[in-house]
Write a protein that holds these residues in place. Structure first.
Motif, short mmCIF file in Angstrom:
data_model
loop_
_atom_site.label_atom_id
_atom_site.label_comp_id
_atom_site.label_asym_id
_atom_site.label_seq_id
_atom_site.Cartn_x
_atom_site.Cartn_y
_atom_site.Cartn_z
N PRO A 35 -17.70 -15.02 3.90
CA PRO A 35 -17.83 -15.09 2.44
C PRO A 35 -17.81 -13.69 1.84
N PHE A 36 -16.93 -13.46 0.87
CA PHE A 36 -16.79 -12.10 0.35
C PHE A 36 -17.02 -12.04 -1.15
N VAL A 37 -17.41 -10.85 -1.59
CA VAL A 37 -17.64 -10.62 -3.02
C VAL A 37 -16.42 -9.98 -3.66
N SER A 38 -15.58 -9.32 -2.84
CA SER A 38 -14.34 -8.74 -3.36
C SER A 38 -13.27 -8.77 -2.29
N TYR A 39 -12.03 -8.99 -2.74
CA TYR A 39 -10.88 -9.06 -1.83
C TYR A 39 -9.70 -8.39 -2.52
N THR A 40 -9.27 -7.26 -1.98
CA THR A 40 -8.14 -6.51 -2.56
C THR A 40 -7.03 -6.43 -1.53
N ASP A 41 -5.90 -7.07 -1.82
CA ASP A 41 -4.78 -7.14 -0.89
C ASP A 41 -3.56 -6.47 -1.52
N LYS A 42 -3.17 -5.30 -0.99
CA LYS A 42 -1.99 -4.59 -1.47
C LYS A 42 -0.91 -4.54 -0.39
N TRP A 43 -0.94 -5.51 0.50
CA TRP A 43 0.00 -5.57 1.62
C TRP A 43 1.34 -6.11 1.15
N HIS A 44 2.40 -5.31 1.33
CA HIS A 44 3.76 -5.76 1.01
C HIS A 44 4.72 -5.34 2.12
N ILE A 45 4.21 -5.14 3.31
CA ILE A 45 5.03 -4.68 4.42
C ILE A 45 5.75 -5.86 5.07
N ASP A 46 7.03 -5.67 5.31
CA ASP A 46 7.85 -6.69 5.96
C ASP A 46 7.80 -6.46 7.48
N GLU A 47 7.25 -7.42 8.20
CA GLU A 47 7.10 -7.26 9.65
C GLU A 47 8.44 -7.22 10.38
N THR A 48 9.49 -7.72 9.75
CA THR A 48 10.80 -7.77 10.40
C THR A 48 11.64 -6.53 10.15
N ALA A 49 11.18 -5.65 9.27
CA ALA A 49 11.97 -4.47 8.91
C ALA A 49 11.35 -3.21 9.52
N PRO A 50 12.18 -2.22 9.87
CA PRO A 50 11.65 -0.95 10.40
C PRO A 50 10.78 -0.26 9.36
N PHE A 51 9.81 0.50 9.83
CA PHE A 51 8.91 1.20 8.91
C PHE A 51 9.66 2.22 8.05
N ASP A 52 10.70 2.85 8.62
CA ASP A 52 11.40 3.88 7.85
C ASP A 52 12.29 3.30 6.75
N MET A 53 12.39 1.96 6.70
CA MET A 53 13.15 1.31 5.64
C MET A 53 12.25 0.83 4.51
N GLN A 54 10.95 1.04 4.63
CA GLN A 54 10.01 0.57 3.61
C GLN A 54 8.84 1.55 3.46
N THR A 55 9.17 2.82 3.42
CA THR A 55 8.14 3.84 3.36
C THR A 55 7.29 3.74 2.09
N ASP A 56 7.87 3.22 1.00
CA ASP A 56 7.12 3.11 -0.25
C ASP A 56 5.99 2.08 -0.14
N ARG A 57 6.04 1.23 0.89
CA ARG A 57 5.00 0.21 1.08
C ARG A 57 3.90 0.68 2.02
N LEU A 58 4.09 1.83 2.64
CA LEU A 58 3.11 2.34 3.61
C LEU A 58 2.03 3.13 2.89
N THR A 59 1.26 2.42 2.09
CA THR A 59 0.23 3.07 1.27
C THR A 59 -1.09 3.18 2.03
N GLU A 60 -1.91 4.10 1.59
CA GLU A 60 -3.18 4.35 2.28
C GLU A 60 -4.08 3.13 2.27
N ARG A 61 -4.24 2.49 1.13
CA ARG A 61 -5.10 1.31 1.03
C ARG A 61 -4.23 0.06 1.01
N LEU A 62 -4.31 -0.72 2.08
CA LEU A 62 -3.52 -1.95 2.19
C LEU A 62 -4.36 -3.20 2.00
#
Length: 279
Positions: A35-62
């Motif tokens: 049970p949580f009081v806050s839930y912040t989800d900023k995950w937009h990473i595509d598991e099927t794509a290489p990391f170097d093709m989605q660097t703008d999604r590799l944010t510090e807080r996910l």
């Protein structure tokens, strides 16, 4: 006609990315969260794509989830931010609030402790680390008897472990000015296994806090004994839920890789500390 085909192809691409983004946004909400009081989800990473093709999604807080009490927060980050050669870092933080009275004035203070830190670039491993954090929050925030009834063996396939300094009580200790040999120590029998806390005060690790089974009970207790009455010092992975709960909740070893290195160094010099009668 060609222009329409191009537009349709672009539309399909946009639609596919939209569906994918919605799927990954729900990825973590499907987990069996506490049970949580806050839930912040900023995950937009595509598991099927290489990391170097989605660097703008590799944010510090996910991802950041704080339990209902506000004491425990699970956080997922990417480090270094926007760097495709970086990795996922999973943390579990505990917030402790203190009220201290100094010369009649009450001061409030907040201490944030890092109980857990693991990193990976593998998505399956990442999910497992998050499941471990969920397991730990339930373990730490629930009465232990109730936790055993409700959660044990049900939330993860394998309970997480922590690296711990472990030893055994000496067979015979030297007692008094005459160095009289006495078996074991007052609380523990000879050979009893003890789980030793890290250094908690500045006495050079002479008096230590340990967890072990006393002479008159099968239940684990926490006491302070002399380090010289412990032998067979070693590093061990500990899965025991009571020991894990007690360590994490009371300033003991944390689930962090650096704990292993600290213990490995300690077991090199601790044998010189042991004092026992040669019987």
């Amino acid at each position: 006609m060609l222009f329409r085909e191009v537009l349709f192809a672009d539309y399909q691409t946009v639609l596919m990315h939209f569906i994918m983004s919605m799927a990954v946004a729900l990825l973590f909400k499907e987990m069996n969260w506490f049970p949580f009081v806050s839930y912040t989800d900023k995950w937009h990473i595509d598991e099927t794509a290489p990391f170097d093709m989605q660097t703008d999604r590799l944010t510090e807080r996910l991802l950041e989830v704080t339990d209902r009490s506000g004491a425990y927060t699970v956080r997922l980050e990417w480090h270094p931010e926007f760097d495709p050669d970086g990795g996922f870092h999973v943390f579990l933080f505990k917030k402790t609030e203190y009220k201290l009275e100094v010369f009649g004035t009450v001061r409030e203070d907040v201490v944030i402790s890092n109980l857990y830190h693991k990193d990976t670039r593998d998505f399956q491993q990442l999910r497992r680390y998050l499941e471990e954090c969920i397991y730990l929050v339930n373990l730490l925030s629930t009465d232990y008897v109730k936790w055993k009834e409700k959660f044990r063996g049900k939330t993860v396939t394998e309970a997480p472990y922590l690296y711990c300094l472990v030893g055994n009580i000496v067979n015979y200790r030297l007692y008094g000015e005459d160095k009289e040999p006495r078996k074991g120590v007052k609380v523990f029998s000879a050979g009893t296994k003890v789980y030793c806390f890290p250094p908690l005060w500045g006495d050079g690790y002479e008096s230590i806090k340990v967890i072990g089974k006393p002479k008159d009970s099968a239940k684990l207790i926490t006491v302070i004994i002399d380090a010289k009455h412990v032998t067979n010092w070693r590093l061990q992975k500990v899965y025991n839920s009571y020991v894990v709960r007690t360590m994490l909740g009371n300033g003991g070893w944390k689930m962090k890789q650096e704990a292993k290195a600290i213990i490995e160094n300690m077991v090199k010099w601790l044998p010189e500390r042991t004092e026992q009668a040669g019987i």
